[in-house]
Design a protein around this motif. Structure first.
Motif, PDB file in Angstrom:
ATOM      1  N   PHE A   1       0.860  -1.178   0.000  1.00  0.00           N
ATOM      2  CA  PHE A   1       0.000   0.000   0.000  1.00  0.00           C
ATOM      3  C   PHE A   1       0.895   1.227   0.000  1.00  0.00           C
ATOM      4  CE2 PHE A   1      -2.128   3.418   2.368  1.00  0.00           C
ATOM      5  CZ  PHE A   1      -3.228   3.618   1.550  1.00  0.00           C
ATOM      6  N   VAL A   2       0.632   2.162  -0.909  1.00  0.00           N
ATOM      7  CA  VAL A   2       1.433   3.386  -1.016  1.00  0.00           C
ATOM      8  C   VAL A   2       0.501   4.588  -0.884  1.00  0.00           C
ATOM      9  CG1 VAL A   2       3.123   4.669  -2.377  1.00  0.00           C
ATOM     10  CG2 VAL A   2       2.964   2.180  -2.628  1.00  0.00           C
ATOM     11  N   ASP A   3       0.920   5.569  -0.107  1.00  0.00           N
ATOM     12  CA  ASP A   3       0.143   6.795   0.092  1.00  0.00           C
ATOM     13  C   ASP A   3       1.126   7.966   0.125  1.00  0.00           C
ATOM     14  OD1 ASP A   3      -2.051   8.428   0.560  1.00  0.00           O
ATOM     15  OD2 ASP A   3      -2.308   7.840   2.647  1.00  0.00           O
ATOM     16  N   SER A   4       0.582   9.163   0.203  1.00  0.00           N
ATOM     17  CA  SER A   4       1.432  10.344   0.321  1.00  0.00           C
ATOM     18  C   SER A   4       0.761  11.379   1.206  1.00  0.00           C
ATOM     19  CB  SER A   4       1.749  10.933  -1.056  1.00  0.00           C
ATOM     20  OG  SER A   4       0.579  11.367  -1.724  1.00  0.00           O
ATOM     21  N   ALA A   5       1.579  12.300   1.726  1.00  0.00           N
ATOM     22  CA  ALA A   5       1.087  13.352   2.612  1.00  0.00           C
ATOM     23  C   ALA A   5       2.051  14.530   2.555  1.00  0.00           C
ATOM     24  CB  ALA A   5       0.976  12.831   4.043  1.00  0.00           C
ATOM     25  N   GLY A   6       1.633  15.634   3.143  1.00  0.00           N
ATOM     26  CA  GLY A   6       2.481  16.823   3.234  1.00  0.00           C
ATOM     27  C   GLY A   6       2.660  17.223   4.681  1.00  0.00           C
ATOM     28  N   THR A   7       3.778  17.869   4.983  1.00  0.00           N
ATOM     29  CA  THR A   7       4.002  18.310   6.354  1.00  0.00           C
ATOM     30  C   THR A   7       3.250  19.612   6.644  1.00  0.00           C
ATOM     31  OG1 THR A   7       6.057  19.430   5.722  1.00  0.00           O
ATOM     32  CG2 THR A   7       6.243  17.180   6.595  1.00  0.00           C
ATOM     33  N   ALA A   8       2.782  20.287   5.602  1.00  0.00           N
ATOM     34  CA  ALA A   8       1.981  21.503   5.763  1.00  0.00           C
ATOM     35  C   ALA A   8       0.577  21.245   5.223  1.00  0.00           C
ATOM     36  CB  ALA A   8       2.635  22.662   5.010  1.00  0.00           C
ATOM     37  N   ALA A   9      -0.375  22.019   5.695  1.00  0.00           N
ATOM     38  CA  ALA A   9      -1.781  21.814   5.321  1.00  0.00           C
ATOM     39  C   ALA A   9      -2.250  22.799   4.250  1.00  0.00           C
ATOM     40  CB  ALA A   9      -2.651  21.933   6.567  1.00  0.00           C
ATOM     41  N   TYR A  10      -1.330  23.315   3.453  1.00  0.00           N
ATOM     42  CA  TYR A  10      -1.679  24.337   2.456  1.00  0.00           C
ATOM     43  C   TYR A  10      -2.724  23.878   1.446  1.00  0.00           C
ATOM     44  CZ  TYR A  10       2.929  26.152   3.889  1.00  0.00           C
ATOM     45  OH  TYR A  10       4.016  26.587   4.597  1.00  0.00           O
ATOM     46  N   HIS A  11      -2.682  22.629   1.055  1.00  0.00           N
ATOM     47  CA  HIS A  11      -3.481  22.165  -0.084  1.00  0.00           C
ATOM     48  C   HIS A  11      -4.406  20.996   0.244  1.00  0.00           C
ATOM     49  CE1 HIS A  11      -1.029  24.696  -2.698  1.00  0.00           C
ATOM     50  NE2 HIS A  11       0.032  24.214  -2.077  1.00  0.00           N
ATOM     51  N   VAL A  12      -4.742  20.798   1.507  1.00  0.00           N
ATOM     52  CA  VAL A  12      -5.558  19.648   1.912  1.00  0.00           C
ATOM     53  C   VAL A  12      -6.820  19.563   1.049  1.00  0.00           C
ATOM     54  CG1 VAL A  12      -6.964  18.689   3.780  1.00  0.00           C
ATOM     55  CG2 VAL A  12      -4.668  19.550   4.260  1.00  0.00           C
ATOM     56  N   GLY A  13      -7.043  18.362   0.514  1.00  0.00           N
ATOM     57  CA  GLY A  13      -8.218  18.103  -0.306  1.00  0.00           C
ATOM     58  C   GLY A  13      -8.060  18.401  -1.782  1.00  0.00           C
ATOM     59  N   GLU A  14      -6.944  19.023  -2.161  1.00  0.00           N
ATOM     60  CA  GLU A  14      -6.719  19.394  -3.564  1.00  0.00           C
ATOM     61  C   GLU A  14      -6.083  18.255  -4.354  1.00  0.00           C
ATOM     62  OE1 GLU A  14      -4.497  23.044  -3.997  1.00  0.00           O
ATOM     63  OE2 GLU A  14      -5.678  24.033  -2.438  1.00  0.00           O
ATOM     64  N   LEU A  15      -6.288  18.303  -5.661  1.00  0.00           N
ATOM     65  CA  LEU A  15      -5.597  17.410  -6.588  1.00  0.00           C
ATOM     66  C   LEU A  15      -4.103  17.738  -6.600  1.00  0.00           C
ATOM     67  CD1 LEU A  15      -7.924  17.558  -9.707  1.00  0.00           C
ATOM     68  CD2 LEU A  15      -7.210  15.464  -8.558  1.00  0.00           C
ATOM     69  N   PRO A  16      -3.271  16.812  -7.053  1.00  0.00           N
ATOM     70  CA  PRO A  16      -1.872  17.163  -7.279  1.00  0.00           C
ATOM     71  C   PRO A  16      -1.761  18.317  -8.281  1.00  0.00           C
ATOM     72  CG  PRO A  16      -2.134  14.786  -7.329  1.00  0.00           C
ATOM     73  CD  PRO A  16      -3.518  15.389  -7.299  1.00  0.00           C
ATOM     74  N   ASP A  17      -0.641  19.008  -8.257  1.00  0.00           N
ATOM     75  CA  ASP A  17      -0.361  20.081  -9.214  1.00  0.00           C
ATOM     76  C   ASP A  17      -0.550  19.541 -10.635  1.00  0.00           C
ATOM     77  OD1 ASP A  17       1.619  21.583 -11.064  1.00  0.00           O
ATOM     78  OD2 ASP A  17       1.589  22.849  -9.272  1.00  0.00           O
ATOM     79  N   SER A  18      -1.121  20.344 -11.505  1.00  0.00           N
ATOM     80  CA  SER A  18      -1.394  19.893 -12.875  1.00  0.00           C
ATOM     81  C   SER A  18      -0.124  19.464 -13.595  1.00  0.00           C
ATOM     82  CB  SER A  18      -2.111  20.989 -13.664  1.00  0.00           C
ATOM     83  OG  SER A  18      -1.300  22.143 -13.774  1.00  0.00           O
ATOM     84  N   ARG A  19       1.012  20.059 -13.240  1.00  0.00           N
ATOM     85  CA  ARG A  19       2.275  19.675 -13.880  1.00  0.00           C
ATOM     86  C   ARG A  19       2.738  18.298 -13.421  1.00  0.00           C
ATOM     87  NH1 ARG A  19       4.992  25.170 -12.092  1.00  0.00           N
ATOM     88  NH2 ARG A  19       3.740  24.550 -10.305  1.00  0.00           N
ATOM     89  N   SER A  20       2.445  17.945 -12.161  1.00  0.00           N
ATOM     90  CA  SER A  20       2.725  16.575 -11.696  1.00  0.00           C
ATOM     91  C   SER A  20       1.816  15.589 -12.414  1.00  0.00           C
ATOM     92  CB  SER A  20       2.514  16.459 -10.175  1.00  0.00           C
ATOM     93  OG  SER A  20       3.556  17.063  -9.468  1.00  0.00           O
ATOM     94  N   ILE A  21       0.547  15.946 -12.524  1.00  0.00           N
ATOM     95  CA  ILE A  21      -0.405  15.090 -13.240  1.00  0.00           C
ATOM     96  C   ILE A  21       0.052  14.875 -14.673  1.00  0.00           C
ATOM     97  CG2 ILE A  21      -2.762  14.990 -14.169  1.00  0.00           C
ATOM     98  CD1 ILE A  21      -3.672  16.387 -11.542  1.00  0.00           C
ATOM     99  N   ASP A  22       0.482  15.955 -15.330  1.00  0.00           N
ATOM    100  CA  ASP A  22       0.900  15.868 -16.736  1.00  0.00           C
ATOM    101  C   ASP A  22       2.138  15.007 -16.931  1.00  0.00           C
ATOM    102  OD1 ASP A  22      -1.248  17.472 -17.434  1.00  0.00           O
ATOM    103  OD2 ASP A  22      -0.034  19.301 -17.662  1.00  0.00           O
ATOM    104  N   VAL A  23       3.159  15.197 -16.098  1.00  0.00           N
ATOM    105  CA  VAL A  23       4.387  14.413 -16.279  1.00  0.00           C
ATOM    106  C   VAL A  23       4.126  12.941 -15.956  1.00  0.00           C
ATOM    107  CG1 VAL A  23       5.503  14.693 -14.006  1.00  0.00           C
ATOM    108  CG2 VAL A  23       6.904  14.475 -16.051  1.00  0.00           C
ATOM    109  N   ALA A  24       3.298  12.669 -14.961  1.00  0.00           N
ATOM    110  CA  ALA A  24       2.963  11.273 -14.647  1.00  0.00           C
ATOM    111  C   ALA A  24       2.187  10.644 -15.808  1.00  0.00           C
ATOM    112  CB  ALA A  24       2.154  11.201 -13.355  1.00  0.00           C
ATOM    113  N   ARG A  25       1.234  11.389 -16.351  1.00  0.00           N
ATOM    114  CA  ARG A  25       0.421  10.882 -17.468  1.00  0.00           C
ATOM    115  C   ARG A  25       1.316  10.535 -18.662  1.00  0.00           C
ATOM    116  NH1 ARG A  25      -3.411  14.935 -18.254  1.00  0.00           N
ATOM    117  NH2 ARG A  25      -4.696  13.927 -16.681  1.00  0.00           N
TER     118      ARG A  25
END
Length: 149
Positions: free
Chosen positions: A32-56
């Motif tokens: 099982f793999v998950d991810s998290a952030g140490t800050a709560a700036y973006h809780v509930g948001e999708l990954p950055d569109s540039r991360s989505i694009d490079v992964a795609r």
């Protein structure tokens, strides 16, 4: 089942990429793999569109992910916790209650360059090429992690 957590600052650039990359390399019935952030700036948001694009670009879908904040409970839930940089590494360790919890935390690039404590650069302000470079670093580290599982 092995449980692995990837952690960066906001959980929208590096750690979602690391999560997606590692998930693509392991059997989901065993890891099982998950991810998290140490800050709560973006809780509930999708990954950055540039991360989505490079992964795609490499056949990996990140659009199911939503940013969340790292909590002390993650120490109990995960076997290994990979920090993307030294700042987040220190933030994670500051929440560890004991040596057992602290031993779970590793710098992800130490998988490639042991004991050098190199940081995955934050591509947020670095443009498109930064995301490609981060993808390549994380892909190499995740190959090593997946081969050890």
């Amino acid at each position: 089942m092995k449980k692995i957590l990837m952690v960066c600052l906001g959980n929208i650039c590096r750690s979602p990429l690391a999560e997606g990359i590692l998930r693509s390399k392991v059997n989901s019935d065993e890891v099982f793999v998950d991810s998290a952030g140490t800050a709560a700036y973006h809780v509930g948001e999708l990954p950055d569109s540039r991360s989505i694009d490079v992964a795609r670009k490499y056949g990996i879908d990140l659009t199911y992910q939503r940013a969340r904040k790292f909590t002390e409970k993650d120490f109990a839930k995960f076997d290994k916790i990979y920090a993307m940089d030294e700042h987040n590494y220190r933030n994670i360790l500051s929440l560890a209650k004991n040596k057992e919890e602290a031993k779970k935390v590793k710098m992800i690039l130490n998988e490639i360059n042991p004991q050098q404590n190199l940081s995955v650069p934050d591509p947020y302000y670095g443009g498109e090429q930064g995301f490609e470079n981060v993808y390549q670093m994380l892909d190499e580290a995740c190959d090593i992690i997946a081969n050890r599982l």
